[in-house]
Design a protein around this motif. Structure first.
Motif, PDB file in Angstrom:
ATOM      1  N   GLY A   4       0.677  -1.273  -0.058  1.00  0.00           N
ATOM      2  CA  GLY A   4      -0.033   0.161   0.015  1.00  0.00           C
ATOM      3  C   GLY A   4       0.908   1.351  -0.006  1.00  0.00           C
ATOM      4  N   ASN A   5       1.952   1.136   0.500  1.00  0.00           N
ATOM      5  CA  ASN A   5       2.908   2.340   0.626  1.00  0.00           C
ATOM      6  C   ASN A   5       4.022   2.522  -0.465  1.00  0.00           C
ATOM      7  OD1 ASN A   5       4.400   0.088   1.498  1.00  0.00           O
ATOM      8  ND2 ASN A   5       5.422   1.184   2.905  1.00  0.00           N
ATOM      9  N   GLY A   6       3.538   1.716  -1.530  1.00  0.00           N
ATOM     10  CA  GLY A   6       4.605   1.597  -2.631  1.00  0.00           C
ATOM     11  C   GLY A   6       5.664   0.715  -2.645  1.00  0.00           C
ATOM     12  N   ILE A   7       6.824   0.814  -3.310  1.00  0.00           N
ATOM     13  CA  ILE A   7       7.904  -0.315  -3.471  1.00  0.00           C
ATOM     14  C   ILE A   7       8.409  -0.549  -2.192  1.00  0.00           C
ATOM     15  CG2 ILE A   7       9.843  -0.844  -4.637  1.00  0.00           C
ATOM     16  CD1 ILE A   7       9.173   0.699  -6.881  1.00  0.00           C
ATOM     17  N   ASN A   8       8.380  -1.720  -1.655  1.00  0.00           N
ATOM     18  CA  ASN A   8       9.072  -2.171  -0.207  1.00  0.00           C
ATOM     19  C   ASN A   8      10.258  -2.984  -0.341  1.00  0.00           C
ATOM     20  OD1 ASN A   8       6.824  -1.457   1.056  1.00  0.00           O
ATOM     21  ND2 ASN A   8       5.674  -3.255   0.798  1.00  0.00           N
TER      22      ASN A   8
ATOM     23  N   HIS B 106      -0.988   3.668  -6.719  1.00  0.00           N
ATOM     24  CA  HIS B 106       0.273   3.609  -7.301  1.00  0.00           C
ATOM     25  C   HIS B 106       0.348   2.916  -8.692  1.00  0.00           C
ATOM     26  CE1 HIS B 106       2.159   4.342  -3.257  1.00  0.00           C
ATOM     27  NE2 HIS B 106       1.407   3.490  -2.706  1.00  0.00           N
ATOM     28  N   LYS B 107       1.117   3.252  -9.626  1.00  0.00           N
ATOM     29  CA  LYS B 107       1.197   2.487 -10.973  1.00  0.00           C
ATOM     30  C   LYS B 107       2.281   1.914 -11.289  1.00  0.00           C
ATOM     31  CE  LYS B 107       1.948   4.601 -14.761  1.00  0.00           C
ATOM     32  NZ  LYS B 107       3.115   3.788 -15.338  1.00  0.00           N
ATOM     33  N   THR B 108       2.420   0.457 -11.473  1.00  0.00           N
ATOM     34  CA  THR B 108       3.713  -0.398 -11.875  1.00  0.00           C
ATOM     35  C   THR B 108       3.902  -0.046 -13.115  1.00  0.00           C
ATOM     36  OG1 THR B 108       2.672  -2.043 -12.551  1.00  0.00           O
ATOM     37  CG2 THR B 108       2.671  -2.000 -10.484  1.00  0.00           C
ATOM     38  N   LYS B 109       5.502  -0.175 -13.276  1.00  0.00           N
ATOM     39  CA  LYS B 109       5.979   0.141 -14.655  1.00  0.00           C
ATOM     40  C   LYS B 109       6.291  -0.874 -15.644  1.00  0.00           C
ATOM     41  CE  LYS B 109       7.838   4.573 -13.095  1.00  0.00           C
ATOM     42  NZ  LYS B 109       9.150   5.661 -12.959  1.00  0.00           N
ATOM     43  N   GLY B 110       5.929  -2.079 -14.944  1.00  0.00           N
ATOM     44  CA  GLY B 110       6.190  -3.167 -15.882  1.00  0.00           C
ATOM     45  C   GLY B 110       6.108  -4.731 -14.946  1.00  0.00           C
ATOM     46  N   PRO B 111       6.680  -5.694 -15.026  1.00  0.00           N
ATOM     47  CA  PRO B 111       6.577  -6.899 -14.349  1.00  0.00           C
ATOM     48  C   PRO B 111       6.841  -6.487 -12.875  1.00  0.00           C
ATOM     49  CG  PRO B 111       7.671  -7.487 -16.298  1.00  0.00           C
ATOM     50  CD  PRO B 111       7.521  -5.953 -16.225  1.00  0.00           C
ATOM     51  N   SER B 112       6.119  -7.021 -11.853  1.00  0.00           N
ATOM     52  CA  SER B 112       6.246  -6.751 -10.492  1.00  0.00           C
ATOM     53  C   SER B 112       5.397  -7.825  -9.664  1.00  0.00           C
ATOM     54  CB  SER B 112       5.631  -5.269 -10.247  1.00  0.00           C
ATOM     55  OG  SER B 112       4.466  -5.209 -10.639  1.00  0.00           O
ATOM     56  N   TRP B 113       5.630  -7.743  -8.443  1.00  0.00           N
ATOM     57  CA  TRP B 113       4.980  -8.291  -7.337  1.00  0.00           C
ATOM     58  C   TRP B 113       3.785  -7.465  -6.478  1.00  0.00           C
ATOM     59  CZ3 TRP B 113       5.210 -13.884  -6.583  1.00  0.00           C
ATOM     60  CH2 TRP B 113       4.388 -14.139  -5.872  1.00  0.00           C
ATOM     61  N   VAL B 114       2.698  -7.726  -5.924  1.00  0.00           N
ATOM     62  CA  VAL B 114       1.916  -6.778  -5.316  1.00  0.00           C
ATOM     63  C   VAL B 114       1.670  -7.804  -4.121  1.00  0.00           C
ATOM     64  CG1 VAL B 114      -0.332  -5.617  -5.294  1.00  0.00           C
ATOM     65  CG2 VAL B 114       0.826  -5.815  -7.147  1.00  0.00           C
ATOM     66  N   THR B 115       1.694  -7.230  -2.909  1.00  0.00           N
ATOM     67  CA  THR B 115       1.537  -8.012  -1.757  1.00  0.00           C
ATOM     68  C   THR B 115       0.115  -8.054  -1.470  1.00  0.00           C
ATOM     69  OG1 THR B 115       1.650  -6.060  -0.283  1.00  0.00           O
ATOM     70  CG2 THR B 115       3.703  -7.177  -0.746  1.00  0.00           C
ATOM     71  N   ASP B 116      -0.473  -8.918  -0.350  1.00  0.00           N
ATOM     72  CA  ASP B 116      -1.691  -8.940  -0.140  1.00  0.00           C
ATOM     73  C   ASP B 116      -2.252  -7.641   0.733  1.00  0.00           C
ATOM     74  OD1 ASP B 116      -0.345  -9.606   2.200  1.00  0.00           O
ATOM     75  OD2 ASP B 116      -1.457 -11.133   2.656  1.00  0.00           O
ATOM     76  N   ASN B 117      -1.370  -6.659   0.959  1.00  0.00           N
ATOM     77  CA  ASN B 117      -1.646  -5.334   1.664  1.00  0.00           C
ATOM     78  C   ASN B 117      -2.255  -4.537   0.522  1.00  0.00           C
ATOM     79  OD1 ASN B 117      -0.864  -6.018   4.258  1.00  0.00           O
ATOM     80  ND2 ASN B 117       1.243  -5.374   4.107  1.00  0.00           N
ATOM     81  N   ALA B 118      -2.386  -5.039  -0.648  1.00  0.00           N
ATOM     82  CA  ALA B 118      -2.850  -4.093  -1.631  1.00  0.00           C
ATOM     83  C   ALA B 118      -3.552  -4.872  -2.728  1.00  0.00           C
ATOM     84  CB  ALA B 118      -1.761  -3.502  -2.498  1.00  0.00           C
ATOM     85  N   LEU B 119      -4.405  -4.064  -3.601  1.00  0.00           N
ATOM     86  CA  LEU B 119      -5.170  -4.804  -4.813  1.00  0.00           C
ATOM     87  C   LEU B 119      -4.790  -4.078  -5.940  1.00  0.00           C
ATOM     88  CD1 LEU B 119      -8.676  -3.357  -3.458  1.00  0.00           C
ATOM     89  CD2 LEU B 119      -8.048  -5.778  -3.108  1.00  0.00           C
ATOM     90  N   PHE B 120      -4.829  -4.824  -7.032  1.00  0.00           N
ATOM     91  CA  PHE B 120      -4.435  -4.481  -8.229  1.00  0.00           C
ATOM     92  C   PHE B 120      -5.063  -4.581  -9.465  1.00  0.00           C
ATOM     93  CE2 PHE B 120      -2.866  -8.748  -8.125  1.00  0.00           C
ATOM     94  CZ  PHE B 120      -3.044  -9.308  -9.287  1.00  0.00           C
ATOM     95  N   SER B 121      -4.990  -3.983 -10.618  1.00  0.00           N
ATOM     96  CA  SER B 121      -6.076  -4.156 -11.569  1.00  0.00           C
ATOM     97  C   SER B 121      -5.724  -5.132 -12.495  1.00  0.00           C
ATOM     98  CB  SER B 121      -5.953  -2.690 -12.554  1.00  0.00           C
ATOM     99  OG  SER B 121      -4.701  -2.459 -13.142  1.00  0.00           O
ATOM    100  N   LYS B 122      -6.648  -6.166 -12.555  1.00  0.00           N
ATOM    101  CA  LYS B 122      -6.353  -7.630 -13.142  1.00  0.00           C
ATOM    102  C   LYS B 122      -6.691  -7.592 -14.848  1.00  0.00           C
ATOM    103  CE  LYS B 122      -7.769 -12.439 -12.620  1.00  0.00           C
ATOM    104  NZ  LYS B 122      -8.916 -13.179 -12.110  1.00  0.00           N
ATOM    105  N   GLU B 123      -7.700  -6.569 -14.890  1.00  0.00           N
ATOM    106  CA  GLU B 123      -8.124  -6.428 -16.575  1.00  0.00           C
ATOM    107  C   GLU B 123      -8.927  -5.152 -16.585  1.00  0.00           C
ATOM    108  OE1 GLU B 123     -11.150  -8.938 -18.289  1.00  0.00           O
ATOM    109  OE2 GLU B 123     -10.902 -10.293 -16.566  1.00  0.00           O
ATOM    110  N   PHE B 124      -8.888  -4.657 -17.774  1.00  0.00           N
ATOM    111  CA  PHE B 124      -9.776  -3.525 -18.206  1.00  0.00           C
ATOM    112  C   PHE B 124     -10.990  -3.941 -18.980  1.00  0.00           C
ATOM    113  CE2 PHE B 124      -6.182  -1.309 -16.522  1.00  0.00           C
ATOM    114  CZ  PHE B 124      -6.726  -0.270 -15.912  1.00  0.00           C
ATOM    115  N   ILE B 125     -12.226  -3.504 -18.405  1.00  0.00           N
ATOM    116  CA  ILE B 125     -13.560  -4.135 -19.076  1.00  0.00           C
ATOM    117  C   ILE B 125     -13.609  -3.277 -20.338  1.00  0.00           C
ATOM    118  CG2 ILE B 125     -15.858  -4.644 -19.005  1.00  0.00           C
ATOM    119  CD1 ILE B 125     -15.461  -4.868 -15.921  1.00  0.00           C
ATOM    120  N   ILE B 126     -13.477  -2.070 -20.402  1.00  0.00           N
ATOM    121  CA  ILE B 126     -13.593  -1.247 -21.420  1.00  0.00           C
ATOM    122  C   ILE B 126     -12.329  -0.558 -21.913  1.00  0.00           C
ATOM    123  CG2 ILE B 126     -16.186  -0.764 -20.987  1.00  0.00           C
ATOM    124  CD1 ILE B 126     -14.999   1.698 -19.903  1.00  0.00           C
ATOM    125  N   LYS B 127     -12.307  -0.106 -23.008  1.00  0.00           N
ATOM    126  CA  LYS B 127     -10.896   0.522 -23.620  1.00  0.00           C
ATOM    127  C   LYS B 127     -10.654   1.816 -22.931  1.00  0.00           C
ATOM    128  CE  LYS B 127      -8.591  -0.117 -27.909  1.00  0.00           C
ATOM    129  NZ  LYS B 127      -8.459  -0.342 -29.172  1.00  0.00           N
TER     130      LYS B 127
END
Length: 386
Positions: free
Chosen positions: A40-44, A70-91
């Motif tokens: 949640g606080n960014g890169i750990n 936050h916005k990732t810039k490429g391949p990364s790991w997200v911990t269970d302290n955060a949610l992340f966008s899995k997919e976009f439904i609309i363009k």
């Protein structure tokens, strides 16, 4: 805003929770560990595997940082302290959505009981105004260009601070142009220099808090400083006054915190102040020491000052301990030369710091007008129109 439409975030994207990553597995960045680990606080830290392959939006899920985006810039790991966008439904443009969510402050969706928590449901139900894709991209491009300028300025400041730290270490112990040295408690110093106590080359004034009934916030009497809460980057901020002053510091005095966890923190008086018991004022002795030279030494000694304090739960340093701090002292002429070099380094940091503040304010203003549609951008050029 006829081309903008109101939608719920659940119509725009799907989010999911990250996966736990033990702290012991987090490493500094390296070729072996190139993937950032987001909480949640960014890169750990960094790791050797990734959970998501492409750019994604990360939203703090629990604790102090829930709702922070936050916005990732490429391949990364997200911990269970955060949610992340899995997919976009609309363009949609990912960068635009990232800026929009930051502007809307998802922290306000957190649960009101127990540990702060933001779940998927209130995020999905949250309504936003969404422009057409081309306009999203133009808005994101404008904000990204400002972000790039901010990052570049932050890098310049970081490098300038590193240079200043190196200069302080060199100049305050080795001086300018010396070839012969002698051994002291703090290591080698030029043979011509003295090794003196702070109390022998300055006047120390320990603060004393005035009576509480003399405090006011309407400007009656003399400005009052009680501690680091009134400190600015260089000079204090006036918050309160007293009409029954006790201990007074003069303009250009060094103000040093002598109580609490911030013991050793420093500011410079830009006028006369009454100082409370949380502070001490340090004045160079005219003709013997240069005020700015002493100021830079106090900066260098900040960690030592805290270590010299007594009390484990509430550190403090008294006048005797402060007076007994040792300082290597050159002749006055060399003190002034050293202080001038360090002032030039400080000025570089100050100039870039002001530039950074202007850029941050510009970004804030642009987000307020571009992300709400108050100012529109043409889709065929980066030109804002009302």
């Amino acid at each position: 805003m006829s081309e903008w439409r109101k939608v719920q975030l659940g119509e725009v994207l799907k989010i999911t929770s990250g996966k736990s990553k033990p702290l012991k597995n987090l490493q500094p960045y390296s070729k072996k560990n190139p993937y950032p680990v987001y909480g949640g606080n960014g890169i750990n830290g960094y790791t050797n595997e990734f959970l998501i392959e492409k750019e994604a939006i990360v939203i703090g899920r629990v604790g102090e940082y829930c709702g922070v985006v936050h916005k990732t810039k490429g391949p990364s790991w997200v911990t269970d302290n955060a949610l992340f966008s899995k997919e976009f439904i609309i363009k949609t443009d990912l960068k635009f959505i990232s800026y929009l969510l930051k502007y809307h402050d998802l922290g306000k969706l957190r649960s009101q009981s127990g540990q702060p928590l933001v779940s998927q449901k209130p995020i999905y139900n949250y309504e936003i105004n969404l422009p057409l894709l081309n306009e999203q991209k133009k808005i994101a491009a404008i904000l990204t260009s400002v972000d790039n300028a901010i990052e570049k300025t932050e890098a310049i400041i970081k490098q300038a601070e590193k240079v200043k730290k190196g200069l302080m270490q060199q100049l305050l112990t080795k001086g300018i142009g010396h070839t012969k040295f002698k051994q002291t408690e703090i290591g080698e110093i030029p043979k011509e220099w003295e090794f003196v106590k702070l109390g022998d080359i300055t006047t120390l004034t320990m603060g004393q808090s005035p009576k509480g009934d003399s405090y006011n916030n309407i400007g009656v009497g003399i400005p009052l400083l009680n501690g680091p809460t009134e400190f600015g980057k260089v000079n204090p901020k006036v918050i309160q006054w007293t009409n029954k002053p006790t201990k007074i510091c003069k303009e250009s005095d060094i103000l040093l915190t002598v109580r609490g966890s911030s013991t050793g923190r420093m500011n410079v008086a830009d006028k006369e102040y009454c100082i409370g018991r949380g502070l001490a004022a340090i004045t160079a002795l005219r003709g013997i020491t240069d005020q700015n030279f002493i100021m830079y030494h106090i900066q260098k000694l900040a960690t030592t000052i805290l270590s010299q304090s007594t009390g484990s739960t509430f550190p403090n340093i008294d006048k005797q301990r402060l007076s007994n701090l040792f300082i290597p002292l050159p002749k006055l002429k060399e003190q002034i030369k050293i202080a001038n070099i360090l002032y030039t380094a400080d000025n570089k940091i100050k100039i870039e710091g002001n530039k950074l503040l202007q850029l941050q304010n510009l970004k804030k203003s642009l987000m307020q007008v571009l992300l709400t549609g108050k100012v529109r951008v043409k889709v065929n050029e980066l030109e804002a129109v009302k």
